[in-house]
Design an enzyme around this catalytic site. Structure first.
Site, short mmCIF file in Angstrom:
data_model
loop_
_atom_site.label_atom_id
_atom_site.label_comp_id
_atom_site.label_asym_id
_atom_site.label_seq_id
_atom_site.Cartn_x
_atom_site.Cartn_y
_atom_site.Cartn_z
N CYS A 22 1.91 -2.27 15.70
CA CYS A 22 1.90 -2.02 14.25
C CYS A 22 1.21 -3.16 13.49
O CYS A 22 1.56 -4.32 13.64
CB CYS A 22 3.33 -1.85 13.75
SG CYS A 22 3.46 -1.69 11.96
N CYS A 60 3.39 8.48 1.29
CA CYS A 60 3.96 7.51 2.21
C CYS A 60 4.19 6.21 1.44
O CYS A 60 3.25 5.62 0.91
CB CYS A 60 2.98 7.31 3.37
SG CYS A 60 3.52 6.13 4.58
N CYS A 83 6.77 -5.10 15.86
CA CYS A 83 6.40 -4.07 16.81
C CYS A 83 4.93 -4.30 17.17
O CYS A 83 4.09 -4.45 16.28
CB CYS A 83 6.62 -2.69 16.21
SG CYS A 83 8.32 -2.49 15.63
N CYS A 129 6.80 -7.17 6.98
CA CYS A 129 7.97 -6.70 7.73
C CYS A 129 8.50 -7.85 8.56
O CYS A 129 7.72 -8.67 9.04
CB CYS A 129 7.53 -5.54 8.65
SG CYS A 129 8.92 -4.73 9.49
N CYS A 166 -0.85 5.92 10.08
CA CYS A 166 0.43 5.28 10.44
C CYS A 166 0.22 3.94 11.08
O CYS A 166 -0.54 3.81 12.03
CB CYS A 166 1.16 6.13 11.48
SG CYS A 166 1.90 7.57 10.82
N GLU A 208 0.83 -1.20 0.00
CA GLU A 208 0.00 0.00 0.00
C GLU A 208 0.87 1.26 0.00
O GLU A 208 1.94 1.28 0.58
CB GLU A 208 -0.90 0.01 1.24
CG GLU A 208 -1.91 -1.15 1.19
CD GLU A 208 -2.88 -1.17 2.36
OE1 GLU A 208 -4.03 -1.57 2.13
OE2 GLU A 208 -2.52 -0.79 3.48
N1 SAH Z 1 9.46 0.39 9.68
C1 SAH Z 1 9.68 1.80 9.79
C2 SAH Z 1 8.74 2.63 8.95
C3 SAH Z 1 7.27 2.27 8.89
S1 SAH Z 1 6.23 2.66 10.22
C4 SAH Z 1 9.60 2.21 11.23
O1 SAH Z 1 9.18 1.42 12.05
O2 SAH Z 1 10.00 3.34 11.53
C5 SAH Z 1 5.92 4.41 10.25
C6 SAH Z 1 5.63 4.94 11.67
O3 SAH Z 1 4.33 4.54 12.16
C7 SAH Z 1 6.62 4.39 12.69
O4 SAH Z 1 7.02 5.40 13.59
C8 SAH Z 1 5.78 3.37 13.42
O5 SAH Z 1 6.32 3.05 14.66
C9 SAH Z 1 4.45 4.06 13.49
N2 SAH Z 1 3.33 3.17 13.79
C10 SAH Z 1 3.25 1.85 13.58
N3 SAH Z 1 2.03 1.38 13.98
C11 SAH Z 1 1.34 2.44 14.45
C12 SAH Z 1 0.03 2.60 14.96
N4 SAH Z 1 -0.81 1.58 15.03
N5 SAH Z 1 -0.36 3.83 15.34
C13 SAH Z 1 0.49 4.89 15.20
N6 SAH Z 1 1.73 4.81 14.71
C14 SAH Z 1 2.16 3.59 14.34
FE1 SF4 Z 2 7.96 -3.09 10.84
FE2 SF4 Z 2 5.81 -1.84 11.77
FE3 SF4 Z 2 7.90 -2.16 13.35
FE4 SF4 Z 2 8.04 -0.41 11.32
S1 SF4 Z 2 6.70 -0.26 13.12
S2 SF4 Z 2 9.57 -1.93 11.91
S3 SF4 Z 2 6.77 -1.51 9.80
S4 SF4 Z 2 6.64 -3.81 12.49
#
Ligand code: SAH
Ligand code: SF4
Length: 393
Positions: free
Chosen positions: A141, A127, A138, A134, A363, A114
């Protein structure tokens, strides 16, 4: 999935706009200038043809050789026999009430990612995804609940930008007032785990004779892949964003398992020495606000202390929920108190307004395979997360 059928979300198109070629021709998108020159020489054309092609492909957005009128007709025909200019296929095109737009894109091998366009009054941000899924998990996420299927190629990363320009009708792009003025590598995946392809794509995006988006308007977000940060700074010199999200190793170990490999002290040291930092050029620290977990005034004070001496911006992201998420968004009050502490410490406008929530485009909500979360799905999700954690060691 509910988000894709929600009444508030307007489905703009369901049919492909450009089908990728499956006929063995070579895709020119994603080749560096040197590679493009080598291709031209290899088929007996002059080297300067590469410059002409570059202009048509990356400045004019041409996908068909027949429109490249600065090339003689026989040359165009010759090129078309052997090459193609490929875009990903749009599988779904969703528009949020707030103007945010999300595209689900299919790559030639059927994998899907996406990208999201976020229009604002003075700019527009795209974006972009770097991987299908991935490897990291996390906990907050949605992408993290999906298996890593594969890295995207430079062509596929670039393809997202070029497709967005097609959809927004922005070829050639004006010098000012662009709909796509900024790029953030904040879609699906961890860009520093796919550094080579990401770097190749970013170099093409920055090229002044083509897409021409400057390094000041490109931000790469990482969960903290420390060994790759210096190289990223030296070679690309783009803005860096760090997904910090916790002020203790104890909590960060749980919500971001990569912290067990590169704990906070190591990560912050890599930030301190990130090339080219000064007060005009700061690292952005992203901090997702999770109710009752990392959102107390004491956390806010610890955050400010922790970043002392690093040219930094702070970006507080209210948690964006997804089906089956284990956390909740902090209350407005908690976000405000936290934001005030950060603000009083000298960090301007720290709270990010969530965009595109009604189409699951905010995000951390990106995930390519649609799931309705049944008990079985949840079990599958937990199994995938456990497998990935084990692989991380
Ligand atoms: N993998 C990279 C980039 C993708 S995520 C990273 O982790 O930085 C882009 C941003 O969205 C990151 O700061 C991530 O931690 C945040 N993010 C992920 N899940 C989220 C959620 N459910 N609500 C708000 N921010 C989130
Ligand atoms: Fe991967 Fe989501 Fe963690 Fe970014 S925030 S490293 S996309 S699992």
């Amino acid at each position: 999935m509910s988000a894709h059928t929600s009444a508030s979300a307007l489905s703009v198109a369901d049919s492909p706009v450009a089908a990728p070629v499956a006929d063995g021709r070579i895709n020119l998108v994603g080749l560096s200038r040197a590679e493009l020159e080598a291709e031209m020489l290899a088929i007996g054309l002059e080297k300067f043809r590469a410059r002409q092609l570059w202009h048509w492909i990356y400045h004019r957005g041409a996908t068909d050789f027949s429109v490249m009128t600065t090339l003689a007709k026989p040359v165009r025909e010759r090129l078309a026999e052997r090459y193609a200019v490929v875009r990903p296929t749009v599988v779904r095109d969703l528009q949020s009430r707030d103007g945010t737009r999300k595209w689900l894109l299919r790559m030639p091998d059927g994998q899907e990612v996406e990208s999201v366009h976020i229009p604002e009054t003075d700019r527009g941000t795209l974006c972009v995804s770097s991987q299908v899924g991935c490897t990291l998990t996390c906990r907050f996420c949605y992408t993290g609940t999906q298996r890593l299927v594969r890295d995207l190629t430079a062509a596929e990363i670039l393809g997202q930008v070029m497709l967005a320009r097609d959809m927004l009708d922005e070829w050639p792009a004006p010098p000012d007032g662009r709909m796509i003025s900024n790029i953030v590598m904040m879609g699906m995946g961890e860009p520093l785990f796919n550094y080579e392809e990401v770097a190749k794509a970013i170099k093409i995006i920055m090229d002044g004779d083509g897409i021409a988006i400057s390094k000041r308007r490109i931000t790469l977000s990482t969960s903290g892949v420390v060994p790759m940060m210096k190289r990223c700074g030296e070679e690309l010199n783009v803005n860096l964003a760090i997904s910090l999200h916790a002020v203790t190793d104890e909590l960060r170990d749980i919500i971001m398992p990569i912290n067990r490999k590169y704990p906070l002290a190591v990560l912050l040291e890599a930030c301190r020495t990130y090339p080219g930092l000064n007060n005009a050029r700061r690292i952005t620290f992203e901090y997702v606000m999770l109710k009752g977990l990392n959102d107390s005034p004491a956390d806010a004070r610890a955050l400010v202390r922790m970043l002392e001496g690093i040219p930094a911006k702070i970006n507080l992201i209210p948690f964006n929920p997804w089906p089956g998420a284990p956390y909740e968004r902090s209350t407005d009050r908690a976000i405000q108190v936290f934001g005030d502490i950060v603000n009083n410490a000298g960090y301007a406008s720290p709270v990010r307004t969530p965009r595109g929530e009604d189409i699951m485009a905010a995000c951390g909500q990106l995930k390519s395979d649609s799931v309705r979360l049944s008990a079985a799905d949840r079990a599958a999700m937990e199994r995938i997360m456990a497998e990935k954690d084990a692989a991380l060691g």
